[in-house]
Design a protein around this motif. Structure first.
Motif, PDB file in Angstrom:
ATOM      1  N   PRO A   1       0.905 -17.909 -15.383  1.00 21.08           N
ATOM      2  CA  PRO A   1       0.498 -16.605 -14.895  1.00 21.08           C
ATOM      3  C   PRO A   1       1.637 -15.602 -14.818  1.00 21.08           C
ATOM      4  N   ASP A   2       1.370 -14.400 -15.301  1.00 16.52           N
ATOM      5  CA  ASP A   2       2.164 -13.247 -14.908  1.00 16.52           C
ATOM      6  C   ASP A   2       1.191 -12.489 -14.033  1.00 16.52           C
ATOM      7  N   ALA A   3       1.072 -12.943 -12.824  1.00 19.65           N
ATOM      8  CA  ALA A   3      -0.129 -12.616 -12.065  1.00 19.65           C
ATOM      9  C   ALA A   3       0.186 -11.971 -10.727  1.00 19.65           C
ATOM     10  N   LEU A   4      -0.832 -11.336 -10.202  1.00 19.22           N
ATOM     11  CA  LEU A   4      -0.790 -10.784  -8.860  1.00 19.22           C
ATOM     12  C   LEU A   4      -1.056 -11.933  -7.892  1.00 19.22           C
ATOM     13  N   ALA A   5      -0.154 -12.138  -6.937  1.00 20.83           N
ATOM     14  CA  ALA A   5      -0.321 -13.244  -6.001  1.00 20.83           C
ATOM     15  C   ALA A   5      -0.959 -12.749  -4.709  1.00 20.83           C
TER      16      ALA A   5
ATOM     17  N   TRP B   1       3.617  -8.947  -6.097  1.00 11.42           N
ATOM     18  CA  TRP B   1       3.708  -8.866  -7.553  1.00 11.42           C
ATOM     19  C   TRP B   1       5.141  -9.182  -7.930  1.00 11.42           C
ATOM     20  N   ARG B   2       5.336 -10.275  -8.638  1.00 14.18           N
ATOM     21  CA  ARG B   2       6.676 -10.745  -9.019  1.00 14.18           C
ATOM     22  C   ARG B   2       7.614 -10.807  -7.823  1.00 14.18           C
ATOM     23  N   GLY B   3       7.102 -11.364  -6.728  1.00 14.02           N
ATOM     24  CA  GLY B   3       7.926 -11.571  -5.554  1.00 14.02           C
ATOM     25  C   GLY B   3       8.051 -10.380  -4.629  1.00 14.02           C
ATOM     26  N   GLN B   4       7.535  -9.197  -5.046  1.00 12.24           N
ATOM     27  CA  GLN B   4       7.649  -8.003  -4.208  1.00 12.24           C
ATOM     28  C   GLN B   4       6.283  -7.680  -3.584  1.00 12.24           C
TER      29      GLN B   4
ATOM     30  N   GLY C   1      -1.098   0.994 -11.097  1.00 13.30           N
ATOM     31  CA  GLY C   1       0.070   1.649 -11.678  1.00 13.30           C
ATOM     32  C   GLY C   1       1.097   0.650 -12.171  1.00 13.30           C
ATOM     33  N   ALA C   2       1.346  -0.411 -11.354  1.00 16.45           N
ATOM     34  CA  ALA C   2       2.339  -1.426 -11.732  1.00 16.45           C
ATOM     35  C   ALA C   2       1.911  -2.154 -12.990  1.00 16.45           C
ATOM     36  N   LYS C   3       0.610  -2.410 -13.097  1.00 21.77           N
ATOM     37  CA  LYS C   3       0.084  -3.119 -14.270  1.00 21.77           C
ATOM     38  C   LYS C   3       0.257  -2.266 -15.526  1.00 21.77           C
ATOM     39  N   ALA C   4      -0.050  -0.989 -15.409  1.00 20.01           N
ATOM     40  CA  ALA C   4       0.076  -0.086 -16.556  1.00 20.01           C
ATOM     41  C   ALA C   4       1.543   0.062 -16.953  1.00 20.01           C
ATOM     42  N   GLU C   5       2.426   0.118 -15.938  1.00 17.57           N
ATOM     43  CA  GLU C   5       3.852   0.304 -16.191  1.00 17.57           C
ATOM     44  C   GLU C   5       4.438  -0.854 -16.999  1.00 17.57           C
ATOM     45  N   LEU C   6       3.971  -2.077 -16.694  1.00 14.31           N
ATOM     46  CA  LEU C   6       4.461  -3.245 -17.416  1.00 14.31           C
ATOM     47  C   LEU C   6       3.780  -3.424 -18.756  1.00 14.31           C
TER      48      LEU C   6
ATOM     49  N   LEU D   1      -6.856  -8.194 -15.095  1.00 16.10           N
ATOM     50  CA  LEU D   1      -5.804  -8.466 -14.112  1.00 16.10           C
ATOM     51  C   LEU D   1      -5.903  -9.920 -13.691  1.00 16.10           C
ATOM     52  N   ARG D   2      -4.782 -10.624 -13.780  1.00 16.65           N
ATOM     53  CA  ARG D   2      -4.766 -12.036 -13.402  1.00 16.65           C
ATOM     54  C   ARG D   2      -4.343 -12.151 -11.945  1.00 16.65           C
ATOM     55  N   LEU D   3      -5.100 -12.962 -11.230  1.00 21.78           N
ATOM     56  CA  LEU D   3      -4.936 -13.060  -9.780  1.00 21.78           C
ATOM     57  C   LEU D   3      -4.709 -14.521  -9.434  1.00 21.78           C
ATOM     58  N   ILE D   4      -3.654 -14.815  -8.667  1.00 22.72           N
ATOM     59  CA  ILE D   4      -3.415 -16.197  -8.258  1.00 22.72           C
ATOM     60  C   ILE D   4      -3.450 -16.243  -6.735  1.00 22.72           C
TER      61      ILE D   4
END
Lengths: 111, 135
Positions: B59-63, B72-75, B84-89, B95-98
């Motif tokens: 996963p490159d996922a929203l936790a 998101w990535r630890g933040q 916005g974060a998803k579009a930026e990346l 959207l993948r959700l864990i």
């Protein structure tokens, strides 16, 4: 020679520390409105609570859920609504969603 | 005479270095093939496990942790910032959700509808696959 082993060692360290060995799976949660659409009545209504799962009001042990869903699916059930009560965890919810999906029944989540 | 006796020494040293390189190289190949590289998700998170869902990439996922907070990535991230974060990346697709396994299910459903309300209707739940079914 020493520089070669240094580089290989660094590469090894990088891959050891940054790779993951867990395997992942995914469950689509469906498009918007699948849960909230109040229009049609679902064929199956399941509730998940702390003490277990009830399918159409009948308590179902974890081991018989898959079997009962298959029977309902053969009897013509196409859609289901799942309601999670207080005390149910995400793990319980996902286990049940997975069984519905395996039986080929569309699931909506009720709030 | 003395030169003759000292000659085998450097040769043996070279041999042991090659053996060491070989081992390290084999380990490197093993980790390259067996492991998969992925951006870290929340380290504290104990994801939901499943047995027979479709396999997927790491996963490159929203936790979503046990208290219902998004990271998101630890933040830590708020619902409004996620789109916005998803579009930026430049992440395409759903959207993948864990999700943590001990998160209360009603709270999970509430968070899912919050995400849908925030303009992310297409969601996929990522779970950890148990290799041996516990039966």
């Amino acid at each position: 020679m020493t520089s070669l082993i240094d580089v290989i060692f660094l590469l090894l360290l990088f891959f050891m520390l940054s790779s993951t060995f867990s395997r992942f799976a995914e469950i689509p949660l469906g498009a918007a409105g699948a849960g909230g659409s109040g229009g049609n009545v679902p064929d199956i209504f399941a509730t998940i609570a702390e003490d277990g799962v009830r399918i159409n009001g009948e308590a179902a042990e974890p081991t018989v859920i898959a079997e009962r869903l298959r029977a309902l699916s053969e009897a013509g059930a196409k859609s289901a609504t799942v309601l999670a009560r207080e005390g149910a965890t995400s793990q319980m919810l996902v286990d049940v969603l997975e069984k519905f999906r395996a039986a080929g029944i569309d699931v909506g989540l009720a709030r | 005479m003395s030169r003759l006796t000292t000659r085998p020494m450097p040769k043996r040293q070279g041999d042991s270095t090659i053996a060491l390189i070989n081992i390290v190289f084999l380990m490197l190949i093993f980790f390259l093939i067996a492991g998969t590289l992925a951006p870290p998700v929340d380290k504290e998170l104990d994801p939901v496990t499943t047995e027979d869902s479709l396999p997927s990439r790491p996963p490159d996922a929203l936790a979503l942790d046990a208290e219902g907070a998004f990271t998101w990535r630890g933040q830590p991230i708020s619902v409004e910032e996620i789109a916005g974060a998803k579009a930026e990346l430049g992440l395409e697709g759903p959207l993948r959700l864990i999700v943590d396994k001990s998160l209360p299910a009603p709270l999970l459903i509430e968070r899912i509808s919050a995400l849908r309300a925030a303009g992310l209707p297409d969601l996929v739940l990522v779970t950890e696959r148990r290799t041996e079914p516990a039966r």
